[in-house]
Design an enzyme around this catalytic site. Sequence first.
Site, short mmCIF file in Angstrom:
data_model
loop_
_atom_site.label_atom_id
_atom_site.label_comp_id
_atom_site.label_asym_id
_atom_site.label_seq_id
_atom_site.Cartn_x
_atom_site.Cartn_y
_atom_site.Cartn_z
N GLY A 1 0.82 -1.21 0.00
CA GLY A 1 0.00 0.00 0.00
C GLY A 1 0.85 1.26 0.00
N SER B 1 -3.71 -3.35 -2.44
CA SER B 1 -4.56 -2.85 -1.36
C SER B 1 -6.00 -3.12 -1.73
CB SER B 1 -4.34 -1.33 -1.21
OG SER B 1 -5.47 -0.74 -0.63
N ASP C 1 -8.56 -1.77 -0.57
CA ASP C 1 -9.42 -0.57 -0.44
C ASP C 1 -9.51 0.26 -1.71
OD1 ASP C 1 -9.78 -1.22 2.17
OD2 ASP C 1 -8.25 0.13 2.94
N MET D 1 -14.88 -3.09 4.80
CA MET D 1 -13.61 -2.42 5.10
C MET D 1 -13.50 -1.10 4.34
SD MET D 1 -10.72 -5.34 5.39
CE MET D 1 -10.37 -6.12 6.95
N ARG E 1 -30.34 -6.79 11.79
CA ARG E 1 -29.12 -7.51 12.16
C ARG E 1 -27.91 -6.76 11.60
NH1 ARG E 1 -32.48 -9.93 14.60
NH2 ARG E 1 -32.82 -12.17 14.79
N GLY F 1 -17.12 -19.46 -26.88
CA GLY F 1 -16.63 -18.21 -27.44
C GLY F 1 -16.79 -18.12 -28.95
N HIS G 1 -22.00 -24.95 -21.00
CA HIS G 1 -22.86 -23.84 -20.60
C HIS G 1 -22.64 -23.32 -19.20
CE1 HIS G 1 -24.77 -24.74 -24.37
NE2 HIS G 1 -25.41 -23.59 -24.27
#
Length: 780
Positions: A118, A164, A166, A208, A292, A573, A660
């Site tokens: 990070g 990272s 985040d 987070m 909750r 494809g 499939h």
Amino acid sequence: MAAAELERLRMAGAGMAIAVLTSGGDAQGMNAAVRAVTRMGIYVGAKVFLIYEGYEGLVEGGDNIKQANWLSVSNIIQLGGTVIGSARCKAFTTRAGRLRAARNLVEHGITNLCVIGGDGSLTGANIFRSEWGGLLEELVQDGQISEEVARENCHLNIVGLVGSIDNDFCGTDMTIGTDSALHRIMEVIDAITTTAQSHQRTFVLEVMGRHCGYLALVSGLASGADWLFIPESPPEDGWEDLMCERLGETRSRGSRLNIIIIAEGAIDRSGKPISSNYVKDLVVQRLGFDTRVTVLGHVQRGGTPSAFDRVLSSKMGMEAVMALLEATPDTPACVVSLSGNQSVRLPLMECVQVTKDVQKAMDEKRFEEAIQLRGRSFENNWNIYKLLAHQKPAQEKSPFSLAILNVGAPAAGMNAAVRSAVRIGICQGHTIYVVSDGFEGLSKGQIREVGWHDVAGWLGRGGSMLGTKRTLPKTCMEKIVENVRKFNIQGLLVIGGFEAYEGVLQLVEARGQYEELCIIMCVIPATISNNVPGTDFSLGSDTAVNAAMESCDRIKQSASGTKRRVFIVETMGGYCGYLSTVTGIAVGADAAYVYEDPFTIHDLKANVEHLTDKMKTDIQRGLVLRNEKCHEHYTTEFLYNLYSSEGKGIFDCRINVLGHLQQGGAPTPFDRNYGTKLGVKAVLWMSEKLEEVYRKGRVFANSGDSACVIGLRKKVVAFSPVTELKKVTDFEHRLPQEQWWLNLRLMLKMLANYQISLTEYISGKMEHVTRRTLSIEKGF
């Protein structure tokens, strides 16, 4: 870069030593990055060292620094976390610690360091680099190294890869681990949704993101959450009343659940934290709903990396080695990043500075600015979330009617696009119709008007809720025209694969005959094959790659139990090899055969020999992917027979046809988000075009740009007229004539240890990170 130049680079690694370490919080995809740096380093002739336990291992030295070979990083691409370990290190923050680290690097002759971590880890690396000369001088004075050794190692090159979950590092589109963390969050939300519906519950989910709301924002957008708290944009004062009112409203309209997503760093306008328990208590006291709290915690860091993170990390790892090869004492320390689907290099300290600016803006309560500094796509996500979360009455009723339909094979994300298109159309005041069963349904009059709440809960559903067929308009043109007239449809939004594009092209070409078809049309490409011209990514292809990848992971695992086995796996494809190429990179396949990269019997022979050699090492398993239509004669059966007879006594073979399962399943976070944004942008574009061609109470559009394909091209969302795209389409094989992903095949072959030339490798350019560059629309 010229051919000779790159071949020179190939040898430039000789005599170089590169070390790689992971530091800070772990993130899924770090192993794929370690693997790519190691293999690319060895590939260009350098020595590569792995540093265990992050900066702590760098300071401690000894067994923590080990030279790697090609097999050191085998079979790690599918593992979460980091196999070389990561640790927070106090010692490295002191000069004495950095002195020991310098001594350990010099002992191994290492002057190139790749740091995966990070912003804290990368800032530390930059300080280390700037002190390097002084540290060596000190080591010479202390008699720990000679002057000659100091001269040989006089400069330290540094390159960073941002790991990272985040996605909090400014200047980079996506950091390693973010997409996987979103996968974990969406899995939990999907699971919680089913139990919440059973009991009519409200769930408060804490994700987070102490200083960055990216995970909360994208998961909120991808799940259609009722309310969202992010640190960059605290709610207005009095939000408690408004939130409870909204939650009560959705229940009274028949919804059986509420989802509230809160980033762990959520604050109010005065900077006071908003906790998940505070929100829960509020809902219970004011509304009496059964509520909750679920705190996701470290689940988000765990698990296997998604396909996107594996490919991103592999691409960035290769580019990091190139950046080290090209570094001079004058180039600033850089971070390797992704912009659109291109690798770029960014000056490390510019990114760190902007990242700090965001925090400063938030501390000083300049929230609007904080969102802008996060970059354009963050701002877009936030605006689209606000648009779609709650119905706002349209300013005025518009005179226009739009019809939305799905065409071709089902693809994940289609429903997300329908939902956002319906809702944005209603916001604009249009009448919105949906059509069942594609163009066939349009010809049979299977058309109904929809409201805002008719598409609630569609975001996470796979397949096509409207129903889809492959029928093309030319088989039922008269009836289609009749229904367009009957329902007074002035805009047609077609979400689907190659048939959707071909169908709209047929409607445009029939305009001379039928004036009713002089309306605005738009195609949102949605197909697992990713073969629609006008876009780099089709909706549904990310989900399909992940489905194929998960299957291949399991197949590989079964092969490691029974030694000396090669699996031949067939993917879907059509003629387009995107699915098998990207899946091949994500699972570390030995080869991927595709139609676009022609191969002969000599290539097959070379592949068999390559696998025979591989069986002599510790890694006694192979994985070969084959696109279903890659060759008329070299079928999956043929490859199986060839490999079986050539490998007789060395390895045995098995076939797997994935079929499939690549079309099914819940959409990935990328496809939910991408579908949502394409739906919004397509309808906004259609509204604008309708205004332009509205004369005397009627719509008349016959110019080329009134029927377009919307798509992501490099970094921007573009609208390409179908009549223009016709010139660059291979209709026989249902492919665009040029495909950007072919240059990924170089990476596939290099990482599988084929001796290939790097002449076609495209190096990333150095770009700067400023407020202006952050404001540019970067796609998704």
